[in-house]
Design a protein around this motif. Structure first.
Motif, short mmCIF file in Angstrom:
data_model
loop_
_atom_site.label_atom_id
_atom_site.label_comp_id
_atom_site.label_asym_id
_atom_site.label_seq_id
_atom_site.Cartn_x
_atom_site.Cartn_y
_atom_site.Cartn_z
N LYS A 178 -4.49 76.31 22.73
CA LYS A 178 -4.94 75.19 21.89
C LYS A 178 -4.46 73.85 22.44
CE LYS A 178 -6.35 78.14 18.74
NZ LYS A 178 -6.38 79.30 19.61
N THR A 222 -5.23 72.37 17.75
CA THR A 222 -4.41 72.52 16.55
C THR A 222 -5.02 71.68 15.43
OG1 THR A 222 -3.00 70.67 17.23
CG2 THR A 222 -2.31 72.89 17.93
N PRO A 223 -4.71 72.03 14.18
CA PRO A 223 -5.31 71.30 13.05
C PRO A 223 -5.02 69.79 13.05
CG PRO A 223 -4.33 73.34 12.28
CD PRO A 223 -3.93 73.18 13.72
N ALA A 264 -11.23 76.48 15.95
CA ALA A 264 -10.01 77.27 15.87
C ALA A 264 -9.75 78.09 17.13
CB ALA A 264 -10.08 78.20 14.65
#
Length: 152
Positions: free
Chosen positions: A52, A100-101, A135
């Motif tokens: 990520k 990542t969020p 994601a």
């Protein structure tokens, strides 16, 4: 300057078409448009960046991976178009960034693809674009890019 000459001036070459990892073709043509499948940052059979962005992968490494995705997409498009110089214009780029969020720099990552296309095609490389955070991507790739191009 032709796209092939511009690519050579950048010190880059068009890689071989990356074989599909599932049940699809690398590119397909309808009329004067070629649509590529999503291309991962594969070079010589190895993913350049996995994980990520915002965690295991830096934005700079993801930018470089997006450039490789664009090269792979150009190879797929050229294989259907009759060569790189048959591509007249880049219509659209869609970039997916596994992130990542809290990472919000997807546009900067996908610039790796967009800026390369601009250098290779000049004004004909200016395109519409989407840059989306996701994601996860196939094979845990950090970036995936697909193109729509206009051909002769």
């Amino acid at each position: 300057m032709t796209p092939t000459a511009a690519l050579a001036e950048l010190g880059l070459t068009l890689p071989p078409v990356v074989p599909p990892v599932a049940a699809y073709v690398p590119a397909t043509r309808t009329g004067n448009l070629v649509y590529t499948a999503g291309q991962l940052p594969m070079r010589d059979g190895v993913l350049l960046a996995t994980g990520k962005v915002g965690a295991e992968v830096t934005p700079e490494a993801a930018y470089d991976a997006a450039q490789q995705c664009a090269l792979n997409a150009l190879a797929a498009a050229a294989s259907i178009a009759g060569g790189l110089d048959q591509i007249q214009r880049i219509i659209k780029v869609v970039g997916f960034v596994a992130s990542t969020p809290d990472f919000t720099g997807q546009p900067g990552v996908v610039n790796g693809a967009s800026e390369l296309l601009g250098k290779v095609f000049g004004d004909a490389g200016i395109h519409a674009r989407s840059a989306v955070g996701v994601a996860v991507l196939p094979l845990d790739a950090a970036v995936e890019v697909e193109l729509i191009v206009q051909v002769d």
